[in-house]
Design a protein around this motif. Sequence first.
Motif, short mmCIF file in Angstrom:
data_model
loop_
_atom_site.label_atom_id
_atom_site.label_comp_id
_atom_site.label_asym_id
_atom_site.label_seq_id
_atom_site.Cartn_x
_atom_site.Cartn_y
_atom_site.Cartn_z
N LEU A 223 0.87 -1.17 0.00
CA LEU A 223 0.00 0.00 0.00
C LEU A 223 0.91 1.22 0.00
N PHE A 229 -1.97 4.56 -3.63
CA PHE A 229 -2.67 4.36 -2.37
C PHE A 229 -3.07 5.69 -1.75
N MET A 250 -9.01 -2.98 0.99
CA MET A 250 -7.72 -2.68 0.38
C MET A 250 -6.73 -3.79 0.72
N ARG A 269 0.19 3.58 5.21
CA ARG A 269 -1.16 3.46 5.76
C ARG A 269 -1.30 4.34 7.00
#
Length: 414
Positions: A223, A229, A250, A269
């Motif tokens: 990610l 992302f 995701m 993230r």
Amino acid sequence: MRTLFVHQNFPAQYRHVAPALAARKGHQVVALGENAGEALPGVQHVRYKAPPTGAEKTHRYLRRLENATYRGQQVARAAMALRDRGFTPDLVCCHPGWGEGLFLRDVWPDARLLYYYEFYYTSRGADVGFDPPGREVSIDDACRVRLLNANHLLSLQVSDWGHTATQWQASRFPDWARRKLSVVHEGIDTAAIRRLAEPSFTLADGRLLRPGDEVVTFIGRGLEPYRGFHSFMRALPEIQAQRPDAQVVMVGGDEPHYGGKPRQGGTWREVMLQELEGKLDLSRIHFPGKVPHAALQALLSLSAAHVYLTYPFVLSWSMLESMACECLVIGSRTPPVEEVIRHGENGLLVDFFRPEEIAGAVVQALRDPAAMAPLRRAARETILAHYDLRKVCLPQMLTLIDRVAAGSLSPLEI
């Protein structure tokens, strides 16, 4: 005929072609790699020792080449051991990206070498300098990127022929190299990778996603910004505001596979969740990590909108697999995606950097799924016509192998 496949993570791109060759009468197929990989029928898998890491005092421009040299040396040693046991290949198929192909010509001077060239780096027109838009590439970065190709340039010198997966990837190479480069994709097994009739996907909290749910999907090995992302995360507040029943899944790990980690530390993230704190309903956003392929296929079979964003870089298998599963792909308007997706015909294209445009396309897909049905069908038809493993790509690859082994290809043929 004797064929050797070389790839540190074998089988990787050779998953289908190696056993297809092994199934031919009179063929011996050996694979050489660093890591333990999936056993393939008829293929003998030999491993080489992991190379040491480069010296910390090496100039940073040269560290990748130094590591490639160490790896090439380990592969050469393993190749000499094979030679000493009586194995001399007629053809060597190799992914030289990590240096494995550097010295194979010196071990087997008379073998035909067919190398898989994945990406040629440039400081303009591709991934470098793409994000954020308008950022000037420093002379330091331009010089570093130029040296990234040193291993490829040496490999291009020793190989008889090369191949890459897409027309855009081929276009990145210099013209003189392009004249000895064929475009053959590894292929999608459309008989196996298709939309399931009764899929389900279990979330970490035990909830079950079923057909009819508003499922939005996003897949990346990591990610990270290279796969958009951050842009997708910034689109989520608007998607959630307009579609209160949407569940966003995701798939991918937190370790970046391309590019670096955030300068401020942590994962991408964590960075994006901090940036969007208070703007998201986290109960409707799910991060299952990396999932088995069967679960991934089930998830894609549930998808009402599949978002695939990428820098101008190597096209992901996941996008083609999602199309084979009749997903409505909302892709970035970047060259690798545009080679496959035509806006309004077999998918939708959006600006990589405009979260509001990404959100609008997702909301459109969720609001009127019936209108998206022709695009979904066309997506699978595209894969069947151009990327089907059995009917298109594997025959092309086997033909290429036969012609390289026979020495019948000319640099004028592209």
